[in-house]
Design a protein around this motif. Structure first.
Motif, PDB file in Angstrom:
ATOM      1  N   SER A   1       0.825  -1.206   0.000  1.00 51.41           N
ATOM      2  CA  SER A   1       0.000   0.000   0.000  1.00 51.41           C
ATOM      3  C   SER A   1       0.857   1.253   0.000  1.00 51.41           C
ATOM      4  O   SER A   1       2.023   1.234   0.415  1.00 51.41           O
ATOM      5  N   SER A   2       0.246   2.344  -0.479  1.00 49.67           N
ATOM      6  CA  SER A   2       0.875   3.668  -0.442  1.00 49.67           C
ATOM      7  C   SER A   2      -0.241   4.712  -0.443  1.00 49.67           C
ATOM      8  O   SER A   2      -1.412   4.389  -0.663  1.00 49.67           O
ATOM      9  N   VAL A   3       0.130   5.962  -0.229  1.00 51.97           N
ATOM     10  CA  VAL A   3      -0.840   7.035  -0.451  1.00 51.97           C
ATOM     11  C   VAL A   3      -1.233   7.025  -1.923  1.00 51.97           C
ATOM     12  O   VAL A   3      -0.486   6.574  -2.785  1.00 51.97           O
ATOM     13  N   GLY A   4      -2.445   7.518  -2.222  1.00 53.21           N
ATOM     14  CA  GLY A   4      -2.936   7.488  -3.587  1.00 53.21           C
ATOM     15  C   GLY A   4      -2.905   8.848  -4.250  1.00 53.21           C
ATOM     16  O   GLY A   4      -2.824   9.883  -3.582  1.00 53.21           O
ATOM     17  N   THR A   5      -2.977   8.842  -5.585  1.00 54.69           N
ATOM     18  CA  THR A   5      -3.022  10.097  -6.332  1.00 54.69           C
ATOM     19  C   THR A   5      -4.438  10.629  -6.459  1.00 54.69           C
ATOM     20  O   THR A   5      -4.650  11.842  -6.496  1.00 54.69           O
ATOM     21  N   ASP A   6      -5.442   9.724  -6.513  1.00 57.01           N
ATOM     22  CA  ASP A   6      -6.848  10.151  -6.563  1.00 57.01           C
ATOM     23  C   ASP A   6      -7.672   9.404  -5.529  1.00 57.01           C
ATOM     24  O   ASP A   6      -8.882   9.211  -5.686  1.00 57.01           O
ATOM     25  N   ALA A   7      -7.015   8.973  -4.475  1.00 55.76           N
ATOM     26  CA  ALA A   7      -7.663   8.311  -3.342  1.00 55.76           C
ATOM     27  C   ALA A   7      -6.780   8.559  -2.125  1.00 55.76           C
ATOM     28  O   ALA A   7      -5.613   8.939  -2.254  1.00 55.76           O
ATOM     29  N   ASP A   8      -7.338   8.349  -0.939  1.00 58.73           N
ATOM     30  CA  ASP A   8      -6.515   8.509   0.253  1.00 58.73           C
ATOM     31  C   ASP A   8      -5.353   7.529   0.254  1.00 58.73           C
ATOM     32  O   ASP A   8      -4.225   7.874   0.635  1.00 58.73           O
ATOM     33  N   PHE A   9      -5.625   6.288  -0.158  1.00 61.08           N
ATOM     34  CA  PHE A   9      -4.554   5.303  -0.284  1.00 61.08           C
ATOM     35  C   PHE A   9      -4.957   4.269  -1.325  1.00 61.08           C
ATOM     36  O   PHE A   9      -6.128   4.132  -1.681  1.00 61.08           O
TER      37      PHE A   9
END
Length: 262
Positions: free
Chosen positions: A180-188
């Protein structure tokens, strides 16, 4: 004997997206080996079976190779079948499972699971884990009670580009590996690999989010989150941390209705 069977794409409102699950409603439980054979024949990540008990339902899940203790998308699919095909009219369904009481609430087009939270804990990195993912390093590696490792990376692009060695992942000694990682168009964003459980990559994994939500709620400083699982099929989840419980919301769409002849 014939049994009804349904196939539902969960955590999506678009056919051929999300995570497909088979659902087999039963009048009484079949032998475990029979249910496992049906799941293997379906060859989906999970097949759910349920039996009505009073006003509630008992629910079990099988991969093509093993029975598992918790599955989000097949629970969404089971609730969808009850609402859309079997005439269930109450706003909430109570399922009894190997993970205790689970509820599903219907609100407009979304179905909301209420599952136990599974906050991950720091752990030693097992030998071969990062190498099996094609990685040299990770920001963090943690482990949840469901025996899943959680590997945190810096960017969504790293998650999307993963091409794991599934044979090597089978040797890690875990139900699965969440990345997992932080997302570009989502929280993660996340992906989930579980070759040791008979599923190389699960398209959208509700149970993994019982681990992910407590982690990202703390990191991002908020309890309401939107997530994407960026497998090839992809899926969307609306999430909320409620103390020691996690609410996981998503949509579903029917693909198949038929009969099993055994």
């Amino acid at each position: 004997m014939t049994l009804p069977i349904y196939q539902v794409d969960a955590f999506t409102n678009t056919l051929f997206k999300g995570n497909p699950a088979a659902v087999v409603p039963l009048q009484e439980w079949l032998p475990k080996e029979t249910m496992l054979k049906i799941a293997a024949e379906n060859n989906l990540a999970e097949t759910a079976f349920f039996v009505q008990k009073g006003d509630d339902y008992e629910l079990k899940w099988f991969t093509p190779t093993v029975e598992i203790d918790l599955c989000g998308h097949a629970t969404v699919a089971s609730a969808f079948v009850l609402y859309e095909f079997l005439g269930y009219t109450q706003d909430e369904i109570r399922f009894h499972s190997n993970s205790g009481l689970l509820t599903v609430r219907r609100q407009d087009s979304r179905l909301t699971l209420n599952f136990p939270a599974n906050p991950p804990q720091a752990t030693e990195i097992p030998e071969g884990l990062l190498e099996s993912l094609g990685l040299s390093r990770a920001l963090e590696v943690l482990r949840g009670r469901t025996n899943d490792y959680l590997v945190i990376l810096e960017e969504q692009e790293q998650i999307a580009g993963l091409n794991p060695d599934h044979r090597q992942l089978r040797t890690i000694g875990a139900r699965g590996v969440i990345v997992s990682s932080v997302g570009t168009d989502a929280d993660f964003v996340s992906r989930f690999f579980a070759p040791a459980s008979g599923v190389d990559e699960d398209p959208v994994t509700g149970s993994a989010h019982t681990v992910l939500v407590p982690y990202w709620a703390e990191k991002l400083g908020k309890t309401e989150l939107f997530a994407r699982q960026i497998s090839a099929r992809g899926g969307e989840l609306w999430l909320q941390l409620l103390g020691d419980r996690v609410e996981i919301s998503g949509e579903a769409v029917a693909y198949l209705k038929g009969e099993i002849m055994i």
